[in-house]
Design an enzyme around this catalytic site. Structure first.
Site, PDB file in Angstrom:
ATOM      1  N   THR A   1     -15.088 -12.763  13.359  1.00  0.00           N
ATOM      2  CA  THR A   1     -16.431 -13.335  13.429  1.00  0.00           C
ATOM      3  C   THR A   1     -16.836 -13.890  12.078  1.00  0.00           C
ATOM      4  OG1 THR A   1     -16.953 -11.692  15.126  1.00  0.00           O
ATOM      5  CG2 THR A   1     -18.801 -12.874  14.161  1.00  0.00           C
TER       6      THR A   1
ATOM      7  N   HIS B   1     -16.647  -5.227   6.137  1.00  0.00           N
ATOM      8  CA  HIS B   1     -16.421  -3.791   6.030  1.00  0.00           C
ATOM      9  C   HIS B   1     -16.959  -3.245   4.697  1.00  0.00           C
ATOM     10  CE1 HIS B   1     -14.307  -4.266   9.681  1.00  0.00           C
ATOM     11  NE2 HIS B   1     -13.107  -4.523   9.196  1.00  0.00           N
TER      12      HIS B   1
END
Length: 278
Positions: free
Chosen positions: A110, A149
């Site tokens: 994404t 992340h």
């Protein structure tokens, strides 16, 4: 029924969410699961090959998977203030990136989709594992990178600066939370099995939220390079009420992302129902 193959990442938010399901701490309607932990782009590839029954995937990848997989309403990563970041060495601007190599954490992430939507002129993309991006930017191997992340919490340690928060850009453009990754299930499992998986997954999220300390050893076993503080920040950022249940706001955000990606020609159009329904 044989054990269902279940793919998710070793990131703390996923191991936190799936702990209860994997370790028999929630009802599963008799279903059993065989876990496989891989990085996000490997999971995208496994789903694109139809290799897993249930899988965490990037929403970008799901744009190519809708005929084979449906989206579950629980267990995913969607929220506010948690989008990918575009980072570079000091002095760079977004305009400087046009025509220059920019690292993204995989073709079907994404993060790559959002960058293409935010600035289509940044089109010289270099695909590499997410954990290698900050080093590549710091060494000057690429002009910039899109990080995800736990890199959100550590990029300054590499002497990098933030040029754009793609989640913030998305929220400003649409008013929607940002869909990052979702849990998909093969349609050929049948609707009843898929609904049972969705219910078990929702129970696993609820269990994790009610018992946040129980999964700590499992989480740490798969995130040994992170400090406890970064692990906790990672979970706090990516696990929220949308992880328990997308709800109308979350579903609308996913539909908006696919609508814009289709209009931009980034993913193929599809008229298949996205969610399972009895």
């Amino acid at each position: 029924m044989d054990a269902l193959s279940l793919g998710f990442s070793p990131c703390p938010n996923d191991t936190f969410i799936f702990y209860g399901l994997i370790h028999g701490r929630v009802p599963t309607s008799g279903l059993t699961f065989r876990e496989r932990l891989e990085d996000v782009e490997t999971l995208n590839g496994l789903a694109l090959a139809g290799a897993l029954d249930i899988c965490k995937v990037s929403y970008h990848a799901l744009g190519y998977l809708r005929d084979r997989y449906c989206l579950l309403r629980s267990g995913g990563a969607l929220g506010r203030g948690c989008g990918p970041l575009v980072v570079a060495r000091g002095g760079a601007t977004l305009a400087d990136l046009r025509g220059k190599p920019v690292a993204v954490p995989g073709r079907f992430t994404t993060a790559a989709l959002l960058l293409r939507l935010a600035d289509p002129a940044i089109d010289t993309l270099v695909y590499m594992p997410f954990h290698e991006i900050m080093g590549a930017v710091a060494r000057g191997e690429v002009a910039a990178g899109v990080i995800i992340h736990e890199s959100r919490f550590t990029f300054r340690d590499y002497g990098l600066t933030q040029l754009l928060d793609l989640g913030e850009w998305w929220e400003g453009e649409t008013g929607c939370p940002i869909p990052l990754g979702g849990i998909v299930a093969r349609r050929d499992l049948g609707v009843e099995t898929i609904i049972a998986v969705e219910q078990a997954l929702r129970s696993s999220v609820a269990f994790a939220q009610a018992n946040p300390g129980e999964a700590k050893a499992y989480i740490r076993a798969h995130s040994q390079e992170m400090s406890d503080e970064v692990c906790a920040a990672h979970i706090d950022l990516y696990v929220n009420d949308f992880s328990l249940q997308l709800g109308p706001e979350g579903e609308a955000a996913v539909i908006e992302l696919f609508s814009r990606a289709e209009a931009a020609g980034v993913i193929p159009p599809s008229d298949v129902l996205l969610f399972p329904s009895l």
